[in-house]
Scaffold this motif. Structure first.
Motif, PDB file in Angstrom:
ATOM      1  N   ASP A 241      -9.686  36.436  65.624  1.00  0.00           N
ATOM      2  CA  ASP A 241      -9.279  37.502  65.844  1.00  0.00           C
ATOM      3  C   ASP A 241      -8.034  36.763  65.506  1.00  0.00           C
ATOM      4  OD1 ASP A 241      -8.914  39.684  64.747  1.00  0.00           O
ATOM      5  OD2 ASP A 241      -8.509  40.405  66.856  1.00  0.00           O
ATOM      6  N   TYR A 242      -7.414  35.317  64.953  1.00  0.00           N
ATOM      7  CA  TYR A 242      -6.269  34.854  64.887  1.00  0.00           C
ATOM      8  C   TYR A 242      -5.566  34.910  66.557  1.00  0.00           C
ATOM      9  CZ  TYR A 242      -7.395  35.654  60.217  1.00  0.00           C
ATOM     10  OH  TYR A 242      -7.607  35.689  58.743  1.00  0.00           O
ATOM     11  N   GLN A 243      -6.431  34.922  67.519  1.00  0.00           N
ATOM     12  CA  GLN A 243      -5.937  34.725  68.430  1.00  0.00           C
ATOM     13  C   GLN A 243      -4.780  33.488  69.024  1.00  0.00           C
ATOM     14  OE1 GLN A 243      -8.613  34.434  72.165  1.00  0.00           O
ATOM     15  NE2 GLN A 243      -9.785  34.628  70.388  1.00  0.00           N
ATOM     16  N   TYR A 244      -5.057  33.264  68.578  1.00  0.00           N
ATOM     17  CA  TYR A 244      -3.897  31.237  69.007  1.00  0.00           C
ATOM     18  C   TYR A 244      -3.271  31.549  67.189  1.00  0.00           C
ATOM     19  CZ  TYR A 244      -6.435  30.533  72.864  1.00  0.00           C
ATOM     20  OH  TYR A 244      -7.809  30.474  73.380  1.00  0.00           O
ATOM     21  N   GLY A 245      -3.164  32.206  66.422  1.00  0.00           N
ATOM     22  CA  GLY A 245      -2.772  32.056  65.301  1.00  0.00           C
ATOM     23  C   GLY A 245      -3.197  31.753  64.447  1.00  0.00           C
ATOM     24  N   LYS A 246      -2.509  31.597  62.648  1.00  0.00           N
ATOM     25  CA  LYS A 246      -3.240  31.318  61.494  1.00  0.00           C
ATOM     26  C   LYS A 246      -3.386  29.807  61.553  1.00  0.00           C
ATOM     27  CE  LYS A 246      -3.271  36.304  59.178  1.00  0.00           C
ATOM     28  NZ  LYS A 246      -3.171  37.297  58.068  1.00  0.00           N
ATOM     29  N   LEU A 247      -4.729  29.990  60.690  1.00  0.00           N
ATOM     30  CA  LEU A 247      -4.468  28.049  60.574  1.00  0.00           C
ATOM     31  C   LEU A 247      -4.145  28.030  58.847  1.00  0.00           C
ATOM     32  CD1 LEU A 247      -7.843  27.226  61.252  1.00  0.00           C
ATOM     33  CD2 LEU A 247      -5.907  26.116  62.118  1.00  0.00           C
ATOM     34  N   GLU A 248      -3.596  27.231  58.699  1.00  0.00           N
ATOM     35  CA  GLU A 248      -2.786  27.130  57.035  1.00  0.00           C
ATOM     36  C   GLU A 248      -3.061  26.693  56.003  1.00  0.00           C
ATOM     37  OE1 GLU A 248       1.966  27.146  58.239  1.00  0.00           O
ATOM     38  OE2 GLU A 248       1.082  25.639  58.607  1.00  0.00           O
ATOM     39  N   TYR A 249      -3.327  26.614  54.770  1.00  0.00           N
ATOM     40  CA  TYR A 249      -3.766  26.116  54.037  1.00  0.00           C
ATOM     41  C   TYR A 249      -2.551  26.317  52.678  1.00  0.00           C
ATOM     42  CZ  TYR A 249      -8.225  27.282  56.690  1.00  0.00           C
ATOM     43  OH  TYR A 249      -9.134  27.524  57.626  1.00  0.00           O
ATOM     44  N   ARG A 250      -3.320  25.370  51.337  1.00  0.00           N
ATOM     45  CA  ARG A 250      -2.779  24.998  50.695  1.00  0.00           C
ATOM     46  C   ARG A 250      -4.403  26.039  49.781  1.00  0.00           C
ATOM     47  NH1 ARG A 250       1.870  25.345  48.446  1.00  0.00           N
ATOM     48  NH2 ARG A 250       1.348  23.922  46.604  1.00  0.00           N
ATOM     49  N   SER A 251      -3.490  26.974  48.323  1.00  0.00           N
ATOM     50  CA  SER A 251      -4.096  27.972  47.601  1.00  0.00           C
ATOM     51  C   SER A 251      -4.426  26.613  46.010  1.00  0.00           C
ATOM     52  CB  SER A 251      -4.062  28.890  47.956  1.00  0.00           C
ATOM     53  OG  SER A 251      -5.190  29.647  46.834  1.00  0.00           O
ATOM     54  N   LEU A 252      -5.373  27.650  44.872  1.00  0.00           N
ATOM     55  CA  LEU A 252      -5.204  27.463  43.848  1.00  0.00           C
ATOM     56  C   LEU A 252      -5.649  28.794  43.280  1.00  0.00           C
ATOM     57  CD1 LEU A 252      -7.831  24.333  43.750  1.00  0.00           C
ATOM     58  CD2 LEU A 252      -5.094  23.809  43.645  1.00  0.00           C
ATOM     59  N   ARG A 253      -4.397  28.852  41.860  1.00  0.00           N
ATOM     60  CA  ARG A 253      -5.195  29.487  40.902  1.00  0.00           C
ATOM     61  C   ARG A 253      -4.809  28.675  39.399  1.00  0.00           C
ATOM     62  NH1 ARG A 253      -0.887  31.272  37.168  1.00  0.00           N
ATOM     63  NH2 ARG A 253       0.622  30.338  38.589  1.00  0.00           N
ATOM     64  N   PHE A 254      -6.129  29.940  38.808  1.00  0.00           N
ATOM     65  CA  PHE A 254      -7.013  29.004  37.699  1.00  0.00           C
ATOM     66  C   PHE A 254      -6.538  29.858  36.562  1.00  0.00           C
ATOM     67  CE2 PHE A 254      -9.910  27.649  41.795  1.00  0.00           C
ATOM     68  CZ  PHE A 254      -9.438  26.018  41.303  1.00  0.00           C
ATOM     69  N   GLU A 255      -6.243  29.438  35.769  1.00  0.00           N
ATOM     70  CA  GLU A 255      -6.291  30.506  34.139  1.00  0.00           C
ATOM     71  C   GLU A 255      -7.397  29.478  33.046  1.00  0.00           C
ATOM     72  OE1 GLU A 255      -2.700  29.942  33.021  1.00  0.00           O
ATOM     73  OE2 GLU A 255      -1.915  31.310  34.801  1.00  0.00           O
ATOM     74  N   SER A 256      -8.036  30.032  32.708  1.00  0.00           N
ATOM     75  CA  SER A 256      -9.101  29.679  32.006  1.00  0.00           C
ATOM     76  C   SER A 256      -8.974  30.331  30.813  1.00  0.00           C
ATOM     77  CB  SER A 256     -10.371  29.800  32.500  1.00  0.00           C
ATOM     78  OG  SER A 256     -10.471  28.983  33.037  1.00  0.00           O
ATOM     79  N   GLU A 257      -8.616  29.843  29.145  1.00  0.00           N
ATOM     80  CA  GLU A 257      -9.036  29.788  27.735  1.00  0.00           C
ATOM     81  C   GLU A 257     -10.285  29.316  27.313  1.00  0.00           C
ATOM     82  OE1 GLU A 257      -4.704  28.949  26.028  1.00  0.00           O
ATOM     83  OE2 GLU A 257      -4.239  27.570  27.926  1.00  0.00           O
ATOM     84  N   ILE A 258     -10.339  30.108  26.414  1.00  0.00           N
ATOM     85  CA  ILE A 258     -11.423  30.192  25.342  1.00  0.00           C
ATOM     86  C   ILE A 258     -10.818  29.771  24.262  1.00  0.00           C
ATOM     87  CG2 ILE A 258     -13.223  30.788  23.880  1.00  0.00           C
ATOM     88  CD1 ILE A 258     -14.223  32.834  25.679  1.00  0.00           C
ATOM     89  N   LEU A 259     -10.605  28.353  23.318  1.00  0.00           N
ATOM     90  CA  LEU A 259     -10.276  27.867  22.216  1.00  0.00           C
ATOM     91  C   LEU A 259     -11.636  27.812  20.915  1.00  0.00           C
ATOM     92  CD1 LEU A 259      -7.957  24.904  24.000  1.00  0.00           C
ATOM     93  CD2 LEU A 259      -7.489  28.081  23.897  1.00  0.00           C
ATOM     94  N   GLU A 260     -10.945  28.500  19.974  1.00  0.00           N
ATOM     95  CA  GLU A 260     -11.702  27.586  18.743  1.00  0.00           C
ATOM     96  C   GLU A 260     -12.067  26.776  18.370  1.00  0.00           C
ATOM     97  OE1 GLU A 260     -13.166  30.298  17.152  1.00  0.00           O
ATOM     98  OE2 GLU A 260     -12.527  32.405  18.850  1.00  0.00           O
ATOM     99  N   THR A 261     -12.170  25.665  18.976  1.00  0.00           N
ATOM    100  CA  THR A 261     -12.170  24.139  19.060  1.00  0.00           C
ATOM    101  C   THR A 261     -13.134  23.884  19.560  1.00  0.00           C
ATOM    102  OG1 THR A 261     -10.759  21.692  18.535  1.00  0.00           O
ATOM    103  CG2 THR A 261     -10.604  23.644  20.503  1.00  0.00           C
ATOM    104  N   GLU A 262     -13.988  22.426  18.506  1.00  0.00           N
ATOM    105  CA  GLU A 262     -15.282  21.834  20.060  1.00  0.00           C
ATOM    106  C   GLU A 262     -14.016  21.331  20.139  1.00  0.00           C
ATOM    107  OE1 GLU A 262     -18.063  20.177  17.207  1.00  0.00           O
ATOM    108  OE2 GLU A 262     -18.366  21.883  15.455  1.00  0.00           O
ATOM    109  N   ASN A 263     -13.031  20.161  20.736  1.00  0.00           N
ATOM    110  CA  ASN A 263     -12.598  19.845  21.393  1.00  0.00           C
ATOM    111  C   ASN A 263     -11.344  19.395  21.539  1.00  0.00           C
ATOM    112  OD1 ASN A 263     -12.642  17.226  23.378  1.00  0.00           O
ATOM    113  ND2 ASN A 263     -13.769  15.539  21.946  1.00  0.00           N
ATOM    114  N   PHE A 264     -10.915  20.060  22.826  1.00  0.00           N
ATOM    115  CA  PHE A 264      -9.498  20.297  23.139  1.00  0.00           C
ATOM    116  C   PHE A 264      -9.171  19.112  23.665  1.00  0.00           C
ATOM    117  CE2 PHE A 264      -6.204  21.011  25.991  1.00  0.00           C
ATOM    118  CZ  PHE A 264      -5.389  22.011  25.381  1.00  0.00           C
ATOM    119  N   GLN A 265      -9.292  18.288  24.344  1.00  0.00           N
ATOM    120  CA  GLN A 265      -8.937  16.999  25.497  1.00  0.00           C
ATOM    121  C   GLN A 265      -9.274  15.902  25.559  1.00  0.00           C
ATOM    122  OE1 GLN A 265      -7.445  18.670  28.931  1.00  0.00           O
ATOM    123  NE2 GLN A 265      -9.476  17.991  29.644  1.00  0.00           N
TER     124      GLN A 265
END
Length: 370
Positions: A241-265
């Protein structure tokens, strides 16, 4: 009075699933609950256009431990994928990790002696005897060119802070190879489970009762009383219950796309170093399993400041957070009926082979003593 379950396991990621499997194997009755609508934690894959998309970022299994390799191979067959990412920097592509290909692309050096001399020359000019921050540490290991071309802007995006404000210990060492070898990992065993990581979790939990979309904290008193012991893999500070405070993190956001190609990169992962790109890399998932589907799925990965509403990915293991964590760890050691394990409960970054080893170790001690 005997309780309904021997073990309630909170979280169906690798730690919880391995523990549940080992306990069930010797006849213990387990219930696994997970607040997400799927099992597997961050290794969960989502099938899109016939491609196994790594929903929470790319996971490449690698280890030098034959016992761990043999263990996971019980649950899925692995392919021979080798991670060889690229780095897009200042308009050009470079090989990773830093190796003779990278040095040739950067300086035109053709021999290990030439590359070593170039790095040593720059370290002598720009290095520090006692580095006080990440920038000084990097300059002291690889010199100015590699730092400015590949490390500075990427790291500042990743952590959301200036390199001069980040502690030196984040990069105690920078892997440098004086061979023409683009294999990102040095480990003997490496690959991707054929058909995706879901197969491993499904087989680990095959004989285990699992309830998804079930939040432990919404009915904590009930869950505390249905099992003799609890295996907790969530955030340790939340448990107390966070009695000593909150631990910190880095987060991530993911943006996915479907592409009409067989090979992008043409590659599973390309890092984008420059600050003009908000994302740190683009992942093209089909390459993990050598796919030949008509379409492709790419994911851009954006580092973000963490809030309690976002997924916690990378612990910020600085002095302040470690002090808070140690207070929670002391509390956890006084709870004989709760076993804390995994990335969030132990507030440390784990590779997959490490979290499996930890789960096997803790389950062995627990089940032997039971």
């Amino acid at each position: 009075m005997k309780k309904e379950y021997d073990y309630l396991i909170v979280g169906s990621g690798l730690f919880g699933s391995v523990f549940a499997h080992e306990a069930t194997k010797i006849g213990k009755k387990c219930l696994v609950i997970d607040k997400r609508n799927h099992s597997g934690g961050n290794i969960h894959c989502e099938n899109i256009e016939g491609i196994n998309v790594h929903k929470y970022g790319p996971h490449i299994f690698h280890t030098n431990d034959k016992k761990i390799w043999d263990y996971v191979n019980q649950f899925a067959d692995f392919n021979h994928f080798v991670y060889s990412p690229l780095s897009f920097s200042k308009g050009k592509l470079y090989n990773l990790p830093f190796n003779m290909n990278t040095f040739y692309q950067l300086w035109g050096t053709k021999t290990p002696e030439e590359a070593k001399a170039k790095i040593e020359e720059q370290v002598a000019i720009y290095g520090f005897e006692k580095p006080k921050n990440l920038e000084e540490q990097a300059l002291s290991i690889v010199g100015k060119d590699i730092y400015e071309q590949f490390i500075k802007e990427y790291t500042e995006k990743q952590w959301g802070r200036k390199a001069t404000d980040l502690p030196a210990f984040i990069i105690k060492r920078i892997p440098i190879r004086f061979t023409f070898d683009n294999n990102y990992f040095n480990d003997k065993y490496q690959g991707i489970p054929i058909g995706g990581y879901n197969k491993i979790i499904e087989n680990l939990l095959k004989n285990v009762e699992v309830k998804l979309s079930t939040n432990y904290f919404e009915n904590k008193e009930f869950f505390e009383n249905i099992a003799t012991k609890i295996v907790f893999t969530g955030k340790i500070d939340e448990y107390f219950d966070y009695q000593y405070g909150k631990l910190e993190y880095r987060s991530l956001r993911f943006e996915s796309e479907i592409l009409e190609t067989e090979n992008f990169q043409g590659n599973a992962g390309i890092n984008y170093n420059d600050s003009e790109f908000g994302y740190t890399r683009i992942v093209e998932h089909k390459h993990f399993e050598f796919g030949n589907q008509k379409k492709t799925v790419i994911t851009k990965e954006y580092p973000e400041n963490w809030t309690s509403e976002k997924e916690a990915y990378y612990p910020i293991n600085d002095e302040k957070n470690q002090e808070i964590y140690l207070n929670y760890k002391k509390l956890s050691e006084n709870l004989n009926h709760v076993i804390f394990g995994g990335r969030l409960a132990e507030y440390r970054y784990y590779d997959m082979h490490q979290v499996i080893a930890s789960a096997l170790h803790k389950s062995k001690i627990e089940l032997q003593n039971d």
